[in-house]
Design a protein around this motif. Structure first.
Motif, mmCIF file in Angstrom:
data_model
loop_
_atom_site.group_PDB
_atom_site.id
_atom_site.type_symbol
_atom_site.label_atom_id
_atom_site.label_comp_id
_atom_site.label_asym_id
_atom_site.label_seq_id
_atom_site.Cartn_x
_atom_site.Cartn_y
_atom_site.Cartn_z
ATOM 1 N N GLN A 252 22.914 3.863 67.939
ATOM 2 C CA GLN A 252 22.354 5.053 68.753
ATOM 3 C C GLN A 252 23.397 5.969 69.160
ATOM 4 N N GLN A 253 23.233 7.009 69.490
ATOM 5 C CA GLN A 253 24.103 7.898 69.985
ATOM 6 C C GLN A 253 24.273 7.759 71.462
ATOM 7 N N SER A 254 25.848 7.645 71.732
ATOM 8 C CA SER A 254 26.018 7.614 73.016
ATOM 9 C C SER A 254 26.940 8.593 73.704
ATOM 10 N N GLY A 255 27.229 9.607 73.031
ATOM 11 C CA GLY A 255 27.748 10.798 73.477
ATOM 12 C C GLY A 255 27.671 12.127 72.615
ATOM 13 N N PRO A 256 27.661 13.287 73.212
ATOM 14 C CA PRO A 256 27.906 14.444 72.290
ATOM 15 C C PRO A 256 29.078 14.361 71.186
ATOM 16 N N GLU A 257 29.961 13.739 71.486
ATOM 17 C CA GLU A 257 31.147 13.851 70.470
ATOM 18 C C GLU A 257 30.778 12.846 69.133
ATOM 19 N N ASP A 258 29.912 12.047 69.237
ATOM 20 C CA ASP A 258 29.662 11.265 68.267
ATOM 21 C C ASP A 258 29.347 11.478 67.069
ATOM 22 N N VAL A 259 29.928 10.916 65.817
ATOM 23 C CA VAL A 259 29.663 11.479 64.500
ATOM 24 C C VAL A 259 28.544 10.644 63.681
#
Length: 354
Positions: free
Chosen positions: A284-291
């Protein structure tokens, strides 16, 4: 007190088990040898303990050249992963055995044995024999023998490997306290990165008979000097894949791209290897920088409170390690998210660049 190796090597039937290594190990903290099975940890311990001969180089203990001294004259203690106790002796006699060999007075032997037994909670069992003890109690007996001997150096060769999970956790927490302030150089061999981090101190990373990096454990974990060092210090294995850098963009062979930051963004354009530990690749995505990544899951495991998934992304096989239980389906395409801020970058020769 210190142990210093100067270009020390070990050769067996023409094969180098330990390639020339120079290393200085000191008291005051644990000195951890970390590497996979076959990396040379036990071979290096045997050299320092005097159980195997040097092919070249020297070994010093507190400035004294002990390269040609036998094990007894080096005044060391060695605790294996197997419970090495004398079956015909009581716990008391097992702990006392090296003290008697040294010709120590009876009163001093009794004092040292009792102190060690108290520390390791063995006092009620001093009259028992090893076969009457649990595995944890037998290993405590071996540790008590090492403490009572008051050696210049204590070598612990994966001493918790054959214990159950609960006992491993208990003894792992106690070990630094057991040897604190005793003035001995403590060397602890393990194949588990988590164990090295928990013990702290200094760590020597080993791979194929070579010490690839040595220094404060937390520092090495955060800043591996080579891709080989990063691989040793990751369980599950670190994810590594080739990228092409163009401007400030990194692109995997699968086409996934992201913007590089900091020192990485300033690297010359070209081919590099990106490496990222599995717990920074999540479902799951944990931050806006995740790819965002996508791959076909081919192995999934649930261990305690963590879920791991091995997935294929183009030509690269990656691993995700996440807290909690996640509904992976083998054979299905699944989405994952990588935090590029946690990535390491290495040159084609494996050296760290950013």
């Amino acid at each position: 007190m210190s142990i210093e190796l100067k270009e020390a090597s070990k050769v067996v039937r023409g094969i180098a088990h330990i390639k020339p290594v120079s290393l200085r190990l000191e008291t005051g903290h644990f000195n951890v040898l970390l590497g996979q099975t076959g990396a040379g940890k036990t071979s290096l311990i045997k050299l320092m303990a005097g159980l195997d001969p040097l092919a070249s180089g020297q070994i010093f203990m507190d400035g004294e050249d002990v390269s040609k001294l036998n094990t007894q004259k080096r005044n060391i203690s060695l605790v294996h992963q197997f419970f090495v106790n004398y079956p015909h002796m009581t716990v008391f006699d097992n702990i006392a055995s090296p003290l008697r060999v040294a010709g120590m007075a009876k009163s001093e032997i009794e004092g040292r044995v009792q102190e060690a037994a108290d520390i390791l909670q063995l006092s009620p069992m001093l009259k028992r024999r090893p076969q009457e003890l649990s595995g944890g109690q037998q290993q405590r007996t071996a540790l008590a023998r090492a403490i009572a001997k008051e050696s210049r150096a204590v070598f612990l060769d994966e001493p918790l490997a054959n214990l159950d999970y609960k006992l491993r956790e208990e003894l792992r927490e106690q070990l630094p306290e057991l040897f604190a302030g005793r003035g001995a150089v403590v060397v602890y061999a393990t194949s588990e990165p988590e164990e090295a981090l928990l013990l702290g101190g200094h760590t020597a990373l080993m791979d194929d008979g070579v010490v690839t990096q040595f220094g404060p454990t937390a520092e090495i974990y955060r800043s591996p000097a080579t891709l080989a060092a990063a691989r040793v210090f990751s369980d599950p294995p670190i994810n590594a894949a080739e990228i092409t850098k163009t401007g400030d963009q990194a692109t995997l062979h699968s086409g996934v791209a992201w913007t590089m930051q900091g020192a990485a963004a300033s690297l010359p354009d070209g081919a590099y290897t990106v490496a990222i530990r599995p717990h920074h690749v999540l479902p799951q995505q944990s931050g806006p920088e995740d790819v965002a990544l996508s791959g076909v899951v081919h192995v999934t495991e649930l261990s305690g409170s963590e879920s791991s998934a091995h997935f294929q992304m183009g030509a690269d096989s990656w691993v995700s390690l996440a807290h909690g239980v996640h509904p992976y389906e083998v054979g299905e395409d699944h989405r994952f998210f990588m935090d590029p801020r946690k990535a390491f970058y290495f040159a084609p020769d494996g050296s760290f660049v950013a």
